[in-house]
Design an enzyme around this catalytic site. Structure first.
Site, PDB file in Angstrom:
ATOM      1  N   SER A 110     -12.170  13.504  -5.469  1.00  0.00           N
ATOM      2  CA  SER A 110     -12.543  12.086  -5.489  1.00  0.00           C
ATOM      3  C   SER A 110     -11.475  11.144  -4.955  1.00  0.00           C
ATOM      4  O   SER A 110     -11.743   9.934  -4.812  1.00  0.00           O
ATOM      5  CB  SER A 110     -12.929  11.662  -6.917  1.00  0.00           C
ATOM      6  OG  SER A 110     -14.198  12.178  -7.245  1.00  0.00           O
ATOM      7  N   GLN A 170     -22.951  20.780  -9.949  1.00  0.00           N
ATOM      8  CA  GLN A 170     -22.008  21.448  -9.058  1.00  0.00           C
ATOM      9  C   GLN A 170     -20.807  22.060  -9.769  1.00  0.00           C
ATOM     10  O   GLN A 170     -20.130  22.921  -9.201  1.00  0.00           O
ATOM     11  CB  GLN A 170     -21.516  20.460  -7.994  1.00  0.00           C
ATOM     12  CG  GLN A 170     -20.855  19.206  -8.580  1.00  0.00           C
ATOM     13  CD  GLN A 170     -20.277  18.308  -7.512  1.00  0.00           C
ATOM     14  OE1 GLN A 170     -19.692  18.765  -6.545  1.00  0.00           O
ATOM     15  NE2 GLN A 170     -20.445  17.004  -7.672  1.00  0.00           N
ATOM     16  N   TYR A 208     -18.461   5.222 -13.652  1.00  0.00           N
ATOM     17  CA  TYR A 208     -17.886   5.979 -12.536  1.00  0.00           C
ATOM     18  C   TYR A 208     -18.824   7.110 -12.118  1.00  0.00           C
ATOM     19  O   TYR A 208     -19.494   7.730 -12.953  1.00  0.00           O
ATOM     20  CB  TYR A 208     -16.536   6.558 -12.946  1.00  0.00           C
ATOM     21  CG  TYR A 208     -15.862   7.342 -11.845  1.00  0.00           C
ATOM     22  CD1 TYR A 208     -15.159   6.687 -10.847  1.00  0.00           C
ATOM     23  CD2 TYR A 208     -15.942   8.729 -11.806  1.00  0.00           C
ATOM     24  CE1 TYR A 208     -14.551   7.393  -9.836  1.00  0.00           C
ATOM     25  CE2 TYR A 208     -15.328   9.445 -10.798  1.00  0.00           C
ATOM     26  CZ  TYR A 208     -14.631   8.773  -9.813  1.00  0.00           C
ATOM     27  OH  TYR A 208     -14.032   9.485  -8.809  1.00  0.00           O
ATOM     28  N   ASN A 210     -20.252   9.566  -8.226  1.00  0.00           N
ATOM     29  CA  ASN A 210     -20.202   9.794  -6.783  1.00  0.00           C
ATOM     30  C   ASN A 210     -21.268   9.036  -6.000  1.00  0.00           C
ATOM     31  O   ASN A 210     -21.084   8.761  -4.805  1.00  0.00           O
ATOM     32  CB  ASN A 210     -20.357  11.288  -6.480  1.00  0.00           C
ATOM     33  CG  ASN A 210     -19.109  12.081  -6.785  1.00  0.00           C
ATOM     34  OD1 ASN A 210     -18.034  11.519  -6.988  1.00  0.00           O
ATOM     35  ND2 ASN A 210     -19.241  13.394  -6.815  1.00  0.00           N
ATOM     36  N   GLY A 364      -8.771  13.304  -8.653  1.00  0.00           N
ATOM     37  CA  GLY A 364      -9.830  14.010  -7.949  1.00  0.00           C
ATOM     38  C   GLY A 364      -9.786  15.486  -8.283  1.00  0.00           C
ATOM     39  O   GLY A 364      -8.702  16.036  -8.500  1.00  0.00           O
TER      40      GLY A 364
END
Length: 415
Positions: A110, A170, A208, A210, A364
Protein backbone atom coordinates in the site's frame (compact mmCIF):
# COMPACT_ATOMS: atom_id res chain seq x y z
CA UNK A 1 17.45 -1.88 23.51
CA UNK A 2 16.80 1.39 25.28
CA UNK A 3 13.69 1.68 27.38
CA UNK A 4 10.85 3.04 25.24
CA UNK A 5 8.27 5.56 26.35
CA UNK A 6 4.54 5.16 26.19
CA UNK A 7 4.13 7.74 23.43
CA UNK A 8 6.63 5.89 21.32
CA UNK A 9 4.72 2.66 21.78
CA UNK A 10 1.54 4.38 20.60
CA UNK A 11 3.24 5.83 17.53
CA UNK A 12 4.92 2.55 16.71
CA UNK A 13 1.55 0.82 16.72
CA UNK A 14 0.22 3.30 14.19
CA UNK A 15 3.07 3.19 11.71
CA UNK A 16 3.52 -0.53 11.73
CA UNK A 17 -0.48 -0.71 11.28
CA UNK A 18 13.38 -3.21 -9.07
CA UNK A 19 19.76 -5.14 -10.54
CA UNK A 20 22.17 -8.13 -10.66
CA UNK A 21 21.18 -11.55 -9.29
CA UNK A 22 21.41 -11.96 -5.53
CA UNK A 23 24.53 -13.69 -4.38
CA UNK A 24 26.34 -14.48 -1.16
CA UNK A 25 27.85 -17.30 0.85
CA UNK A 26 25.68 -20.36 1.28
CA UNK A 27 24.49 -20.89 4.83
CA UNK A 28 23.05 -24.11 6.18
CA UNK A 29 19.36 -23.82 7.10
CA UNK A 30 20.21 -24.00 10.79
CA UNK A 31 22.99 -21.39 10.54
CA UNK A 32 22.75 -17.90 11.91
CA UNK A 33 23.01 -15.36 9.05
CA UNK A 34 25.38 -12.47 9.49
CA UNK A 35 23.98 -9.04 10.21
CA UNK A 36 25.04 -6.53 7.55
CA UNK A 37 25.02 -2.82 8.23
CA UNK A 38 26.51 0.50 7.15
CA UNK A 39 26.68 3.67 9.19
CA UNK A 40 27.61 7.31 8.78
CA UNK A 41 27.98 9.87 11.55
CA UNK A 42 26.07 13.10 11.98
CA UNK A 43 29.14 14.99 10.69
CA UNK A 44 28.63 13.38 7.30
CA UNK A 45 24.99 14.45 7.06
CA UNK A 46 23.49 17.82 6.22
CA UNK A 47 23.46 20.48 8.89
CA UNK A 48 20.17 21.14 10.65
CA UNK A 49 18.32 21.17 13.93
CA UNK A 50 19.76 18.83 16.51
CA UNK A 51 18.24 15.44 17.15
CA UNK A 52 19.31 12.78 19.60
CA UNK A 53 21.88 10.47 18.00
CA UNK A 54 20.60 7.32 16.38
CA UNK A 55 20.40 4.42 18.79
CA UNK A 56 22.57 2.17 16.65
CA UNK A 57 22.68 -0.64 19.16
CA UNK A 58 18.89 -0.70 19.38
CA UNK A 59 18.73 -0.83 15.58
CA UNK A 60 21.18 -3.74 15.50
CA UNK A 61 19.20 -5.61 18.10
CA UNK A 62 15.91 -4.90 16.34
CA UNK A 63 16.91 -7.11 13.41
CA UNK A 64 19.27 -9.49 15.17
CA UNK A 65 18.47 -13.18 15.46
CA UNK A 66 16.70 -13.53 12.12
CA UNK A 67 15.26 -15.71 10.81
CA UNK A 68 12.89 -16.51 13.65
CA UNK A 69 9.42 -18.04 13.94
CA UNK A 70 7.76 -14.94 12.41
CA UNK A 71 10.23 -13.43 9.98
CA UNK A 72 12.92 -14.69 7.58
CA UNK A 73 14.63 -11.39 6.82
CA UNK A 74 14.63 -7.62 7.26
CA UNK A 75 15.89 -4.42 5.64
CA UNK A 76 16.19 -1.08 7.44
CA UNK A 77 17.24 2.40 6.32
CA UNK A 78 17.26 5.32 8.77
CA UNK A 79 18.33 8.72 7.43
CA UNK A 80 18.41 12.34 8.58
CA UNK A 81 20.44 15.01 10.31
CA UNK A 82 21.36 12.67 13.17
CA UNK A 83 23.07 10.24 10.80
CA UNK A 84 22.41 7.23 8.64
CA UNK A 85 22.04 3.56 9.49
CA UNK A 86 21.49 0.78 6.97
CA UNK A 87 20.88 -2.78 8.10
CA UNK A 88 20.05 -6.14 6.57
CA UNK A 89 19.49 -9.39 8.43
CA UNK A 90 18.20 -12.90 7.86
CA UNK A 91 18.05 -15.02 4.73
CA UNK A 92 16.86 -14.04 1.27
CA UNK A 93 16.39 -17.68 0.23
CA UNK A 94 15.79 -20.43 2.78
CA UNK A 95 16.95 -23.10 0.34
CA UNK A 96 20.37 -21.60 -0.39
CA UNK A 97 20.82 -19.59 2.83
CA UNK A 98 21.80 -16.52 0.80
CA UNK A 99 21.73 -13.46 3.07
CA UNK A 100 19.41 -10.49 2.59
CA UNK A 101 21.16 -7.76 0.61
CA UNK A 102 20.94 -4.09 1.56
CA UNK A 103 19.94 -3.23 -2.02
CA UNK A 104 17.22 -5.88 -2.20
CA UNK A 105 13.91 -5.14 -3.91
CA UNK A 106 10.58 -5.91 -2.25
CA UNK A 107 6.86 -5.61 -2.85
CA UNK A 108 5.87 -2.34 -1.18
CA UNK A 109 2.10 -2.99 -1.00
CA UNK A 110 0.00 0.00 0.00
CA UNK A 111 2.95 2.38 -0.11
CA UNK A 112 1.95 2.39 -3.81
CA UNK A 113 -0.91 4.66 -2.74
CA UNK A 114 1.54 7.50 -2.10
CA UNK A 115 2.73 7.32 -5.73
CA UNK A 116 -0.83 7.16 -7.06
CA UNK A 117 -1.92 10.10 -4.91
CA UNK A 118 1.06 12.12 -6.15
CA UNK A 119 0.07 11.60 -9.79
CA UNK A 120 -3.55 12.62 -9.10
CA UNK A 121 -2.34 15.74 -7.29
CA UNK A 122 -0.01 16.58 -10.20
CA UNK A 123 -2.96 16.37 -12.58
CA UNK A 124 -4.89 18.67 -10.26
CA UNK A 125 -2.00 21.15 -10.29
CA UNK A 126 -2.13 21.07 -14.11
CA UNK A 127 -5.91 21.73 -13.94
CA UNK A 128 -6.59 18.51 -15.81
CA UNK A 129 -8.86 17.51 -12.94
CA UNK A 130 -10.41 19.23 -9.96
CA UNK A 131 -10.13 17.72 -6.48
CA UNK A 132 -13.56 19.12 -5.59
CA UNK A 133 -15.40 17.73 -8.61
CA UNK A 134 -17.21 14.39 -8.38
CA UNK A 135 -15.36 11.43 -9.79
CA UNK A 136 -18.63 10.53 -11.53
CA UNK A 137 -18.04 13.48 -13.89
CA UNK A 138 -14.77 11.92 -15.06
CA UNK A 139 -15.94 8.28 -14.97
CA UNK A 140 -19.68 8.67 -15.66
CA UNK A 141 -20.55 5.00 -16.03
CA UNK A 142 -18.47 3.57 -13.19
CA UNK A 143 -20.73 4.16 -10.16
CA UNK A 144 -24.48 3.48 -10.43
CA UNK A 145 -26.48 6.71 -10.43
CA UNK A 146 -29.06 6.91 -7.68
CA UNK A 147 -27.09 4.50 -5.50
CA UNK A 148 -23.84 6.38 -4.97
CA UNK A 149 -23.90 10.06 -4.10
CA UNK A 150 -21.32 12.34 -5.72
CA UNK A 151 -17.82 11.48 -4.48
CA UNK A 152 -15.10 14.07 -4.97
CA UNK A 153 -11.61 13.23 -6.17
CA UNK A 154 -10.24 14.43 -2.83
CA UNK A 155 -12.50 11.99 -0.99
CA UNK A 156 -11.05 9.13 -3.04
CA UNK A 157 -7.55 10.06 -1.90
CA UNK A 158 -8.30 10.59 1.81
CA UNK A 159 -10.53 7.51 2.26
CA UNK A 160 -13.74 9.44 3.01
CA UNK A 161 -15.55 8.23 -0.13
CA UNK A 162 -17.72 5.58 1.54
CA UNK A 163 -17.24 3.01 -1.22
CA UNK A 164 -17.44 -0.65 -0.16
CA UNK A 165 -14.29 -2.74 -0.09
CA UNK A 166 -13.22 -5.26 -2.72
CA UNK A 167 -14.73 -8.64 -1.70
CA UNK A 168 -11.70 -10.69 -2.74
CA UNK A 169 -10.07 -12.61 0.17
CA UNK A 170 -6.57 -12.06 -1.16
CA UNK A 171 -4.91 -12.62 2.22
CA UNK A 172 -6.60 -15.93 2.88
CA UNK A 173 -3.96 -18.64 2.21
CA UNK A 174 -6.43 -21.11 0.67
CA UNK A 175 -7.74 -18.47 -1.74
CA UNK A 176 -4.22 -17.27 -2.53
CA UNK A 177 -2.84 -20.69 -3.45
CA UNK A 178 -5.82 -21.30 -5.74
CA UNK A 179 -5.76 -17.84 -7.38
CA UNK A 180 -2.22 -16.50 -7.03
CA UNK A 181 -1.76 -16.01 -10.80
CA UNK A 182 -5.31 -14.93 -11.61
CA UNK A 183 -5.62 -11.53 -13.26
CA UNK A 184 -8.42 -9.14 -12.44
CA UNK A 185 -9.14 -5.95 -14.35
CA UNK A 186 -9.62 -2.78 -12.26
CA UNK A 187 -13.19 -2.37 -13.51
CA UNK A 188 -13.90 -5.98 -12.61
CA UNK A 189 -12.77 -5.28 -9.04
CA UNK A 190 -14.99 -2.20 -8.85
CA UNK A 191 -17.98 -4.12 -10.21
CA UNK A 192 -17.46 -6.81 -7.57
CA UNK A 193 -17.49 -4.17 -4.84
CA UNK A 194 -20.46 -2.00 -5.77
CA UNK A 195 -23.40 -4.33 -5.02
CA UNK A 196 -22.73 -3.97 -1.28
CA UNK A 197 -23.78 -0.32 -1.48
CA UNK A 198 -22.23 2.73 0.21
CA UNK A 199 -20.76 2.30 3.67
CA UNK A 200 -21.45 5.92 4.64
CA UNK A 201 -22.21 9.28 3.05
CA UNK A 202 -19.18 10.73 1.23
CA UNK A 203 -17.16 12.98 3.51
CA UNK A 204 -18.91 11.87 6.70
CA UNK A 205 -16.33 9.36 7.98
CA UNK A 206 -13.00 7.82 7.09
CA UNK A 207 -12.36 4.15 6.37
CA UNK A 208 -9.07 2.92 4.97
CA UNK A 209 -9.06 0.51 2.02
CA UNK A 210 -7.95 -0.14 -1.54
CA UNK A 211 -11.10 0.64 -3.51
CA UNK A 212 -10.63 4.43 -3.56
CA UNK A 213 -7.18 4.06 -5.07
CA UNK A 214 -8.35 1.53 -7.65
CA UNK A 215 -10.85 4.18 -8.77
CA UNK A 216 -8.05 6.78 -8.61
CA UNK A 217 -5.99 4.62 -10.97
CA UNK A 218 -8.91 4.51 -13.40
CA UNK A 219 -9.25 8.28 -13.05
CA UNK A 220 -5.59 8.76 -14.00
CA UNK A 221 -6.11 6.60 -17.07
CA UNK A 222 -9.27 8.48 -18.08
CA UNK A 223 -7.61 11.89 -17.78
CA UNK A 224 -4.26 10.99 -19.37
CA UNK A 225 -5.46 8.43 -21.91
CA UNK A 226 -2.63 6.11 -20.86
CA UNK A 227 -2.07 3.30 -18.32
CA UNK A 228 -1.68 4.64 -14.79
CA UNK A 229 1.69 2.89 -14.56
CA UNK A 230 3.00 5.00 -17.44
CA UNK A 231 2.00 8.12 -15.53
CA UNK A 232 3.88 6.93 -12.43
CA UNK A 233 6.98 6.12 -14.50
CA UNK A 234 6.97 9.34 -16.53
CA UNK A 235 6.08 11.71 -13.70
CA UNK A 236 7.94 10.22 -10.73
CA UNK A 237 10.27 7.30 -11.42
CA UNK A 238 12.20 8.71 -14.38
CA UNK A 239 12.55 12.32 -13.14
CA UNK A 240 13.83 11.08 -9.75
CA UNK A 241 15.91 8.29 -11.34
CA UNK A 242 14.23 5.64 -9.24
CA UNK A 243 15.72 2.88 -11.35
CA UNK A 244 14.87 0.11 -8.89
CA UNK A 245 11.19 1.01 -8.54
CA UNK A 246 8.71 -0.80 -10.76
CA UNK A 247 5.03 -0.87 -11.62
CA UNK A 248 4.95 -4.58 -12.49
CA UNK A 249 1.62 -4.85 -14.28
CA UNK A 250 1.23 -8.45 -15.43
CA UNK A 251 4.79 -9.44 -14.44
CA UNK A 252 4.58 -11.83 -11.47
CA UNK A 253 8.29 -11.97 -10.63
CA UNK A 254 10.58 -9.53 -8.80
CA UNK A 255 13.51 -8.76 -11.12
CA UNK A 256 16.88 -8.32 -9.46
CA UNK A 257 18.09 -9.16 -5.96
CA UNK A 258 15.29 -9.70 -3.50
CA UNK A 259 14.40 -11.58 -0.37
CA UNK A 260 11.80 -14.24 -1.04
CA UNK A 261 8.44 -14.10 0.68
CA UNK A 262 7.12 -17.27 2.34
CA UNK A 263 3.92 -18.56 3.89
CA UNK A 264 3.99 -21.07 6.72
CA UNK A 265 1.69 -24.07 6.18
CA UNK A 266 0.80 -27.04 8.33
CA UNK A 267 2.73 -30.29 8.01
CA UNK A 268 1.00 -33.44 6.84
CA UNK A 269 1.86 -35.77 9.64
CA UNK A 270 5.63 -35.57 9.98
CA UNK A 271 6.35 -34.25 6.47
CA UNK A 272 5.69 -31.02 4.64
CA UNK A 273 3.00 -31.01 1.96
CA UNK A 274 3.95 -31.07 -1.71
CA UNK A 275 5.47 -27.77 -2.81
CA UNK A 276 6.51 -26.74 0.70
CA UNK A 277 10.07 -26.41 1.97
CA UNK A 278 11.13 -27.89 5.30
CA UNK A 279 13.06 -25.19 7.15
CA UNK A 280 13.92 -25.10 10.85
CA UNK A 281 10.98 -27.26 11.81
CA UNK A 282 8.51 -25.27 9.69
CA UNK A 283 6.89 -25.92 6.31
CA UNK A 284 7.24 -22.88 4.06
CA UNK A 285 5.77 -22.18 0.63
CA UNK A 286 7.46 -19.54 -1.54
CA UNK A 287 4.83 -16.89 -2.31
CA UNK A 288 7.12 -14.35 -4.00
CA UNK A 289 5.69 -14.85 -7.47
CA UNK A 290 2.04 -13.81 -7.74
CA UNK A 291 -0.27 -11.55 -9.70
CA UNK A 292 -0.61 -8.08 -8.21
CA UNK A 293 -3.80 -7.24 -10.10
CA UNK A 294 -6.03 -7.19 -7.01
CA UNK A 295 -4.31 -4.23 -5.29
CA UNK A 296 -3.28 -2.64 -8.64
CA UNK A 297 -2.91 1.16 -8.21
CA UNK A 298 -3.45 0.72 -4.46
CA UNK A 299 -0.62 -1.74 -3.81
CA UNK A 300 1.23 -3.41 -6.69
CA UNK A 301 4.60 -1.65 -6.83
CA UNK A 302 8.14 -2.91 -6.15
CA UNK A 303 10.99 -0.78 -4.80
CA UNK A 304 14.05 -0.55 -2.52
CA UNK A 305 14.74 1.32 0.70
CA UNK A 306 17.07 3.71 -1.16
CA UNK A 307 14.50 4.60 -3.84
CA UNK A 308 11.72 5.06 -1.30
CA UNK A 309 13.88 7.38 0.78
CA UNK A 310 14.70 9.43 -2.31
CA UNK A 311 11.00 9.58 -3.18
CA UNK A 312 10.06 10.78 0.31
CA UNK A 313 12.71 13.51 0.21
CA UNK A 314 11.61 14.79 -3.20
CA UNK A 315 7.94 14.64 -2.22
CA UNK A 316 8.34 16.48 1.07
CA UNK A 317 10.68 19.07 -0.46
CA UNK A 318 8.06 20.05 -3.04
CA UNK A 319 9.99 18.77 -6.05
CA UNK A 320 6.99 16.77 -7.28
CA UNK A 321 4.08 19.03 -6.34
CA UNK A 322 3.34 22.76 -6.04
CA UNK A 323 2.68 24.01 -2.52
CA UNK A 324 -1.13 23.93 -2.72
CA UNK A 325 -1.24 20.30 -3.85
CA UNK A 326 1.56 19.28 -1.49
CA UNK A 327 -0.56 20.47 1.42
CA UNK A 328 -3.07 17.72 0.56
CA UNK A 329 -0.42 15.21 1.69
CA UNK A 330 -0.40 16.80 5.14
CA UNK A 331 -4.12 17.54 5.56
CA UNK A 332 -6.22 15.03 7.48
CA UNK A 333 -9.99 15.50 7.24
CA UNK A 334 -11.72 16.46 10.47
CA UNK A 335 -14.06 13.46 10.56
CA UNK A 336 -14.38 10.37 12.72
CA UNK A 337 -12.80 7.07 11.75
CA UNK A 338 -15.15 4.14 11.21
CA UNK A 339 -12.92 2.12 13.53
CA UNK A 340 -13.20 4.69 16.34
CA UNK A 341 -11.33 7.85 17.16
CA UNK A 342 -10.50 10.54 14.63
CA UNK A 343 -9.32 10.29 11.04
CA UNK A 344 -5.55 9.87 10.56
CA UNK A 345 -5.17 9.45 6.77
CA UNK A 346 -4.42 12.25 4.33
CA UNK A 347 -3.99 11.96 0.57
CA UNK A 348 -1.47 9.11 0.40
CA UNK A 349 -0.02 9.34 3.91
CA UNK A 350 -0.89 8.74 7.58
CA UNK A 351 -0.37 11.21 10.42
CA UNK A 352 1.02 9.83 13.67
CA UNK A 353 2.47 11.24 16.87
CA UNK A 354 5.64 9.99 18.58
CA UNK A 355 6.61 11.71 21.83
CA UNK A 356 4.90 14.90 20.67
CA UNK A 357 6.55 14.86 17.24
CA UNK A 358 4.36 14.48 14.14
CA UNK A 359 5.44 11.91 11.59
CA UNK A 360 3.95 11.35 8.14
CA UNK A 361 4.10 7.72 7.15
CA UNK A 362 2.70 4.91 5.01
CA UNK A 363 2.74 1.19 5.63
CA UNK A 364 2.19 -1.59 3.13
CA UNK A 365 2.14 -5.35 2.96
CA UNK A 366 1.90 -8.09 0.39
CA UNK A 367 2.22 -11.85 0.72
CA UNK A 368 5.57 -12.39 2.46
CA UNK A 369 6.33 -8.67 2.91
CA UNK A 370 5.46 -6.12 5.62
CA UNK A 371 6.86 -2.63 5.10
CA UNK A 372 6.78 0.98 6.20
CA UNK A 373 8.18 4.41 5.35
CA UNK A 374 7.85 7.68 7.20
CA UNK A 375 9.50 10.96 8.11
CA UNK A 376 9.15 14.16 10.02
CA UNK A 377 7.83 16.83 7.67
CA UNK A 378 11.20 18.59 7.71
CA UNK A 379 12.92 15.25 6.87
CA UNK A 380 15.21 15.39 9.91
CA UNK A 381 14.39 11.74 10.69
CA UNK A 382 13.33 9.21 8.03
CA UNK A 383 12.72 5.47 8.12
CA UNK A 384 12.13 2.84 5.45
CA UNK A 385 11.94 -0.85 6.33
CA UNK A 386 10.78 -4.20 5.01
CA UNK A 387 10.43 -7.51 6.83
CA UNK A 388 9.62 -10.89 5.32
CA UNK A 389 6.68 -12.34 7.21
CA UNK A 390 5.44 -15.93 7.31
CA UNK A 391 1.69 -15.36 7.74
CA UNK A 392 -0.25 -13.34 5.17
CA UNK A 393 -2.73 -10.94 6.72
CA UNK A 394 -1.17 -11.29 10.18
CA UNK A 395 -0.85 -8.47 12.67
CA UNK A 396 2.29 -6.39 12.48
CA UNK A 397 5.23 -8.70 13.28
CA UNK A 398 7.29 -8.02 16.39
CA UNK A 399 10.36 -7.35 14.22
CA UNK A 400 8.59 -4.41 12.55
CA UNK A 401 7.61 -2.98 15.94
CA UNK A 402 11.22 -3.28 17.13
CA UNK A 403 12.50 -1.51 14.02
CA UNK A 404 10.12 1.42 14.39
CA UNK A 405 10.85 1.72 18.10
CA UNK A 406 14.61 1.70 17.58
CA UNK A 407 14.50 4.19 14.70
CA UNK A 408 12.37 6.67 16.63
CA UNK A 409 14.01 6.18 20.04
CA UNK A 410 14.51 9.54 21.71
CA UNK A 411 12.56 11.49 19.10
CA UNK A 412 11.00 14.56 20.65
CA UNK A 413 13.50 14.58 23.53
CA UNK A 414 16.29 16.49 21.82
CA UNK A 415 17.77 19.36 23.80
Amino acid sequence: MAVLHRGLRLGMTLIAGVMAPACGPDLPPAGVPELGERETTVLEMEAGARLPPLNREALRQAIAGLPDAEVTGALVRVEGVAGRWLGASGVADVQTGAPVRADALFRIGSMTKTFTATVVLQLAAERRLDLDRPVQEYLPRLLPAGVYAPITVRQLLNHTHGLPGVPVPQKDPAWFFENRFRRYSPRELVSLSLPAGPRFAPGAQQQYGNIGYIVAGLLIEQVTGRPYGDAVRDRILRPLRLRDTLVPGNVVTIPGPHAHGYERVEAEGEVCPSGAISYRGQCLVDVTEASQSVPWAAGEMISTTADLDRFLVALFQGRLLPRAQMEELFTVPAVPSVGGGRASYSAGLTRMEVNGVTLWAKSGDRHGYNNGMGATRDLRRRLVYSVNTLRMGQDRPDAAARIVAAAMDGLGEAP
